[in-house]
Motif scaffolding. Structure first.
Motif, mmCIF file in Angstrom:
data_model
loop_
_atom_site.group_PDB
_atom_site.id
_atom_site.type_symbol
_atom_site.label_atom_id
_atom_site.label_comp_id
_atom_site.label_asym_id
_atom_site.label_seq_id
_atom_site.Cartn_x
_atom_site.Cartn_y
_atom_site.Cartn_z
ATOM 1 N N GLY A 1 0.814 -1.125 -0.197
ATOM 2 C CA GLY A 1 -0.144 -0.169 0.197
ATOM 3 C C GLY A 1 0.375 1.315 -0.163
ATOM 4 N N THR A 2 1.939 1.118 0.415
ATOM 5 C CA THR A 2 2.835 2.667 0.667
ATOM 6 C C THR A 2 3.691 2.733 -0.333
ATOM 7 O OG1 THR A 2 3.059 1.807 3.007
ATOM 8 C CG2 THR A 2 4.827 3.360 2.303
ATOM 9 N N TYR A 3 3.891 2.021 -1.305
ATOM 10 C CA TYR A 3 4.183 2.342 -2.422
ATOM 11 C C TYR A 3 3.196 2.848 -3.609
ATOM 12 C CZ TYR A 3 8.988 1.349 -0.973
ATOM 13 O OH TYR A 3 10.429 2.355 -0.609
ATOM 14 N N PHE A 4 2.271 1.791 -3.261
ATOM 15 C CA PHE A 4 0.434 2.520 -4.129
ATOM 16 C C PHE A 4 1.085 4.173 -4.018
ATOM 17 C CE2 PHE A 4 -2.055 1.753 -6.525
ATOM 18 C CZ PHE A 4 -3.250 1.886 -6.613
ATOM 19 N N ALA A 5 0.733 4.080 -2.783
ATOM 20 C CA ALA A 5 0.423 5.510 -2.686
ATOM 21 C C ALA A 5 1.647 6.567 -3.282
ATOM 22 C CB ALA A 5 0.367 5.941 -1.529
ATOM 23 N N LEU A 6 2.476 6.041 -2.970
ATOM 24 C CA LEU A 6 3.664 7.213 -4.138
ATOM 25 C C LEU A 6 3.652 7.342 -5.244
ATOM 26 C CD1 LEU A 6 6.908 6.333 -1.002
ATOM 27 C CD2 LEU A 6 5.681 8.173 -1.560
ATOM 28 N N VAL A 7 3.526 5.776 -5.457
ATOM 29 C CA VAL A 7 3.594 6.028 -7.038
ATOM 30 C C VAL A 7 2.589 6.596 -8.026
ATOM 31 C CG1 VAL A 7 3.386 4.474 -9.216
ATOM 32 C CG2 VAL A 7 4.760 3.726 -7.082
ATOM 33 N N THR A 8 1.594 6.592 -7.196
ATOM 34 C CA THR A 8 0.483 7.893 -7.902
ATOM 35 C C THR A 8 0.873 9.239 -7.515
ATOM 36 O OG1 THR A 8 -0.991 7.634 -5.654
ATOM 37 C CG2 THR A 8 -1.539 5.661 -7.255
ATOM 38 N N LEU A 9 1.325 8.907 -6.875
ATOM 39 C CA LEU A 9 1.393 10.560 -6.622
ATOM 40 C C LEU A 9 3.093 11.317 -7.514
ATOM 41 C CD1 LEU A 9 0.850 13.086 -4.514
ATOM 42 C CD2 LEU A 9 3.154 12.514 -3.245
ATOM 43 N N ALA A 10 3.358 10.045 -7.350
ATOM 44 C CA ALA A 10 4.507 10.445 -8.950
ATOM 45 C C ALA A 10 3.681 10.480 -10.207
ATOM 46 C CB ALA A 10 5.819 9.235 -8.242
ATOM 47 N N PHE A 11 2.541 9.642 -10.665
ATOM 48 C CA PHE A 11 2.579 9.659 -11.633
ATOM 49 C C PHE A 11 1.499 10.899 -11.757
ATOM 50 C CE2 PHE A 11 2.760 6.475 -15.093
ATOM 51 C CZ PHE A 11 3.734 5.486 -14.140
ATOM 52 N N MET A 12 0.759 11.485 -10.448
ATOM 53 C CA MET A 12 -0.692 12.472 -11.253
ATOM 54 C C MET A 12 0.780 13.842 -11.492
ATOM 55 S SD MET A 12 -2.859 14.359 -8.233
ATOM 56 C CE MET A 12 -1.322 15.188 -7.816
ATOM 57 N N GLU A 13 2.012 13.847 -10.300
ATOM 58 C CA GLU A 13 2.986 15.095 -10.066
ATOM 59 C C GLU A 13 3.625 15.017 -12.021
ATOM 60 O OE1 GLU A 13 2.576 17.142 -8.792
ATOM 61 O OE2 GLU A 13 4.712 19.065 -9.499
ATOM 62 N N VAL A 14 3.676 14.034 -12.954
ATOM 63 C CA VAL A 14 4.903 14.113 -14.234
ATOM 64 C C VAL A 14 3.810 14.207 -15.133
ATOM 65 C CG1 VAL A 14 5.826 12.641 -15.642
ATOM 66 C CG2 VAL A 14 6.044 12.121 -12.996
ATOM 67 N N THR A 15 2.322 13.424 -14.420
ATOM 68 C CA THR A 15 1.528 14.404 -15.889
ATOM 69 C C THR A 15 0.804 15.350 -15.663
ATOM 70 O OG1 THR A 15 0.008 11.771 -15.308
ATOM 71 C CG2 THR A 15 -1.104 12.944 -17.128
ATOM 72 N N TYR A 16 0.803 16.301 -14.337
ATOM 73 C CA TYR A 16 1.125 17.600 -15.023
ATOM 74 C C TYR A 16 1.530 18.678 -15.756
ATOM 75 C CZ TYR A 16 -0.564 22.003 -12.893
ATOM 76 O OH TYR A 16 0.036 23.754 -12.508
ATOM 77 N N HIS A 17 2.751 18.064 -15.558
ATOM 78 C CA HIS A 17 4.034 18.692 -16.165
ATOM 79 C C HIS A 17 3.668 18.294 -17.401
ATOM 80 C CE1 HIS A 17 5.290 20.784 -13.143
ATOM 81 N NE2 HIS A 17 5.498 19.326 -12.278
ATOM 82 N N LEU A 18 3.888 16.511 -18.219
ATOM 83 C CA LEU A 18 3.533 16.964 -19.371
ATOM 84 C C LEU A 18 2.469 17.115 -19.772
ATOM 85 C CD1 LEU A 18 4.121 12.720 -19.360
ATOM 86 C CD2 LEU A 18 5.564 14.563 -20.635
ATOM 87 N N MET A 19 1.858 17.467 -19.141
ATOM 88 C CA MET A 19 0.360 17.605 -19.935
ATOM 89 C C MET A 19 0.574 18.890 -20.981
ATOM 90 S SD MET A 19 -1.275 14.822 -21.018
ATOM 91 C CE MET A 19 -2.275 14.629 -21.820
ATOM 92 N N GLN A 20 1.366 20.059 -19.630
ATOM 93 C CA GLN A 20 0.917 21.272 -20.090
ATOM 94 C C GLN A 20 2.668 21.693 -21.517
ATOM 95 O OE1 GLN A 20 1.588 24.448 -16.766
ATOM 96 N NE2 GLN A 20 1.694 22.406 -15.919
ATOM 97 N N VAL A 21 3.543 20.214 -21.965
ATOM 98 C CA VAL A 21 4.619 20.752 -22.671
ATOM 99 C C VAL A 21 4.214 19.947 -23.804
ATOM 100 C CG1 VAL A 21 5.730 21.933 -20.783
ATOM 101 C CG2 VAL A 21 6.146 19.395 -21.126
ATOM 102 N N VAL A 22 4.084 18.591 -23.762
ATOM 103 C CA VAL A 22 4.396 17.456 -24.615
ATOM 104 C C VAL A 22 3.564 17.799 -25.427
ATOM 105 C CG1 VAL A 22 4.105 15.179 -25.260
ATOM 106 C CG2 VAL A 22 5.376 15.756 -23.751
ATOM 107 N N LYS A 23 3.442 18.215 -26.732
ATOM 108 C CA LYS A 23 2.499 18.333 -28.576
ATOM 109 C C LYS A 23 1.901 19.062 -27.988
ATOM 110 C CE LYS A 23 3.723 14.389 -30.797
ATOM 111 N NZ LYS A 23 4.641 14.778 -31.024
#
Lengths: 283, 243, 317
Positions: free
Chosen positions: C102-124
């Motif tokens: 559970g712990t790592y699941f939480a971390l990974v999901t947080l990381a994903f959200m953050e990365v996607t936030y930045h990605l969506m602004q700059v990619v294509k």
């Protein structure tokens, strides 16, 4: 190419410092402190207040920031974590809420606009012909020094060994007469200090921003997953892997894709090597 | 004609620099009850953990009904017919006793569990078979005595219809009355054909229950035989009492 | 059962007594309720805290937005595709973490959200609309009242479906996983299978909610979708309302949304989050069953005293 190597080492040193404070708490308490990023943010903002707004000399400001980190780390433990000790889920959620609350506090006090920190040491050096600010270079040096000192502390001193004992087996440590409560306080304070120090450099490298607590948290996560828990060396190596991965992506591939390969790396490691590279147990 | 229900061969597990279990080999026959004893920290619980795949062995094989099962996960081994209880009971803290037992009954099949309506049927029967009253069944774990907690765990374990039951310190923390009740219960289950491996420090109670005893110290086998043989064994005495 | 009917009827009558402005608040509350329920069915039940629901919701929103905006795909095609995309992306990225702890699941999901936030602004940015996002999307329905009924219907269908599911044995297993996953494995159950089920279900609901919400708003941008504040709002709604109850998140969503409305003139931006956070921390630590428990107590009171129903455990005489 030279640029990649130089930048890679610089950023990896900083990432290692960021990660080690986080790993420490995770190893000792198996506790996920999502407010860890806030120590970084506090370190940056307190330094800003002391050195730029109050115009105090740099070294006391630096220590002021570290102290703020210690205070906040200890407070997080006493106020939230200790009461919720048996409920890791509650700790995860509560520390995240705390982080967002602190973000709101920072916005209220400082405004949401990003701020730049004046460089700690002005000027630029050119190792191997690559321009690099003195501040970043200093950040890397200090990171290595702190990590070295930390390793010595943890392996050679009695207090450090006590921390390792608690991290491996709390009940066993209690039986051996170690005061786990004192160790916890020490560890959380230390983690806060490390975070705050990393925060000063991190803010110098990027900028001050109320949302700056998220990214270091992600880095720490990546380093913990890749390097495994229970090993400072593992964190160091992992920090360099992540750091170089990002640097190569930014310089040689495309800067927008910076976080993507790190994410992929996390997933691959979780699938193939859940213990991480040098981890002592499965997380 | 006795068949070996479970056999472990040269089982080894290391933690850091220490061997918790070292080249341990023993077996239990169908219908037998085997005692597993040894001083504190001698590797008994670790052995159970290895048999149940709650830990992975470094070396060695585990055979159940003649088949090597090392590749199988915990829940698969339970489905094969091995089940265990824990030294410190692990009830589901927010569920009633009935619901706790139900978790043992629920089959490992999504479709069935989705369409079921949580109609409680067998739980009271199983609960009664271990001595739980209808009133006990309605309670939550925090309100139960240690004796009832152990019954709860036994009920949940029996709900998985095991062929082999691993009992870890199942008498610890019980009153004298509870111990004798539990002992009688186990004897009845044995008569019904259940195979046991029992870990216990209560040698007196154990003596009345087991056919054979295996003794470990520092993770290694030091004796294997009937209760009387083993108690009088010199090495066993040294292990418990020192030289 | 009868409570559901009662609630449905009451909610159905709301447009008769509310202004357009109030209806819009209800619509937002309904969508927040959908998101909070989707979070609860995974995280509230299994204890695997997901910080990545904005990620899932965003994927649905962006998929349907890009399909309808660039390729003129009709809604009844783009929405199902969006939901499917959410489920696939979610499983691909999160399942490795779900298997572990559970712990790592939480971390990974947080990381994903953050990365996607930045990605969506700059990619294509040509396709994704970059920082500003995409506007002018086809709407599900025109007129506030119609939109209200749409959102209400979606919310009620999802709520009832999830409620029914969690009352079955699956709900029991998922809750047991939260309490002691090792013991569930020892009871012969493949926890990975059940966790995957909960996750897929959660992603499905998040996808439906995200796609519908995007076509209610008629636009999408990284700011509203992938950021921490959105995550925070969903979490707090579920927590205040009462975890692992399905109904709780609905209560929490309504409470939070209306609180926001009443506070708006008095409390500026950042203070709101400070407020929410403190309330959430307080309720989470001292009244963990949340609003659900309060409502349940009131409901029981009504049933006993006013309707005269007998409760289990009452004396016969």
């Amino acid at each position: 190419m030279g640029g990649i190597i130089v930048q890679g080492f610089l950023i990896s040193g900083l990432y290692a410092l960021v990660a080690v404070g986080f790993t420490m708490i995770f190893s000792v308490g198996r506790v996920l402190n999502l407010a860890y990023g806030v120590y970084i943010m506090i370190g940056g903002y307190v330094y800003y207040v002391l050195a730029q707004l109050l115009e105090l000399p740099k070294i006391p400001s630096f220590f002021g920031a570290a102290l703020a980190g210690v205070a906040f780390g200890v407070l997080t433990y006493l106020g939230l974590v200790r009461r919720l000790r048996d409920n890791p889920i509650a700790v995860e959620i509560s520390t995240l809420i705390l982080a967002v609350v602190m973000q709101a506090v920072v916005i209220i006090i400082f405004s949401p606009a990003p701020k730049a920190i004046w460089p700690m040491i002005p000027g630029v050096i050119r190792p191997f012909g690559v321009p690099v600010t003195w501040t970043i270079f200093l950040a890397m040096i200090i990171s290595w020094v702190i990590l070295g000192a930390l390793m010595l502390f943890v392996h050679k001193t009695a207090l450090g060994r006590a921390i390792r004992a608690v991290s491996m087996d709390t009940k066993g440590a209690l039986v051996a007469g170690i005061d786990a409560e004192r160790i916890n306080l020490l560890t959380w304070g230390l983690s806060g200090a490390l975070g705050a120090i990393a925060g000063v450099f991190f803010a110098s490298y990027t900028q001050l921003d109320p949302t700056m607590w998220v990214f270091p948290l992600i880095i720490a996560v990546a380093v913990v997953i890749v390097g495994g828990i229970g090993s400072i060396i593992g964190s160091l190596i992992a920090a360099h892997i992540v750091g170089f991965l990002e640097t190569v992506t930014t310089i040689a591939i495309a800067p927008e894709l910076r976080g993507v390969f790190t994410m992929l790396l996390i997933i691959i490691i979780l699938v193939i090597m859940p213990k991480g590279l040098l981890g002592k147990e499965e997380i | 004609m006795a068949t070996k229900l479970l056999e472990v061969n040269l089982l080894t597990k290391k933690f850091g620099g220490i061997f918790a279990v070292y080249e341990l080999s023993f077996y239990v026959e169908q219908g037998e009850s085997l005692g597993l004893i040894g001083p504190n920290g001698s590797g008994k619980t670790t052995t159970f953990n290895l048999i149940m795949r709650e830990l992975k062995q470094d070396e060695g094989e585990i055979y159940f009904e003649g088949r090597e099962i090392s590749a199988y996960q915990t829940h698969e081994r339970v489905k094969m017919g091995i089940s265990r209880t824990y030294q410190i009971p692990r009830p589901f803290s927010e569920l009633t006793v009935t619901e706790n037992i139900r978790v043992g009954i629920i089959p490992d099949a999504l479709r069935q569990t989705i369409t079921s309506n949580r109609r409680y049927a067998d739980e009271s029967k199983i609960g009664a078979s271990v001595g739980l009253t209808p009133n006990d069944l309605r309670m939550q774990p925090y309100g139960l005595s240690m004796g009832n907690l152990r019954r709860l765990e036994l009920a949940r374990t029996l709900a998985t219809k095991p062929k082999l039951l691993l009992l870890d310190e199942v008498f610890a923390g019980l009153t004298v009355g509870e111990i004798s009740e539990l002992s009688e219960l186990l004897k009845r289950k044995k008569a019904e054909g259940l195979t046991f491996i029992i870990v216990s420090h209560d040698l007196k109670t154990l003596a009345a229950l087991v056919d054979r005893v295996v003794v470990v110290n520092f993770g290694q086998l030091i004796a294997d035989g009937s209760f009387e043989d083993v108690i009088t064994n010199r090495k066993v005495k040294e292990a418990y009492l020192g030289k | 059962m009868s409570w559901w009917l009662f609630f449905t009827v009451v909610m159905g009558l709301i447009p008769l007594v509310s202004s357009s402005h109030t209806l819009r608040i209800f619509i937002f509350a309904n969508f927040l309720a959908i998101f909070a329920m989707s979070w609860d069915v995974l995280s509230g039940y299994t204890g695997y805290i997901s910080f990545g629901h904005p990620f899932l919701i965003g994927i649905a929103g962006y998929t349907t937005a890009m399909l309808t905006h660039h390729l003129a795909v009709p809604l009844y095609v783009s929405i199902p595709i969006a939901v499917l995309a959410t489920m696939v992306a979610g499983t691909l990225f999160f399942f490795p973490a779900l298997r572990i702890r559970g712990t790592y699941f939480a971390l990974v999901t947080l990381a994903f959200m953050e990365v996607t936030y930045h990605l969506m602004q700059v990619v294509k940015p040509e396709i994704t609309g970059g920082t500003r996002g995409i506007t002018g999307l086809p709407l599900l329905a025109t007129g506030t009242v119609l939109n209200y009924y749409f959102s209400l219907m979606a919310m009620l269908v999802i709520a009832f479906g999830l409620w029914w599911l969690t009352r079955s044995d699956v709900g029991l297993v998922l809750s047991a996983i939260r309490m002691d996953e090792g013991a569930v494995k020892s009871a012969g159950l493949n926890t990975s299978k059940f966790k995957l089920f909960a996750f897929t279900l959660s992603a499905f609901v998040a996808g439906v909610g995200g796609a519908f919400y995007t076509h209610y708003l008629g636009s999408i941008s990284p700011r509203g979708m992938f950021d921490i504040n959105f995550l925070f709002t969903i979490l707090v709604a579920a927590l205040i309302g009462g975890e692992h109850t399905i109904v709780g998140p609905i209560l929490g969503a309504y409470f939070l949304t209306f609180l926001l409305e009443y506070l708006r003139p008095y409390v500026p931006g950042a203070w709101r989050y400070l407020f929410y956070g403190l309330i959430a921390l307080f309720i989470y630590n001292y009244a963990p069953k949340g609003l659900y428990q309060i409502v349940q107590t009131i409901g029981n009171f009504i049933e006993r005293r006013i309707l005269g129903k007998k409760q289990y455990g009452d004396q016969i005489t």
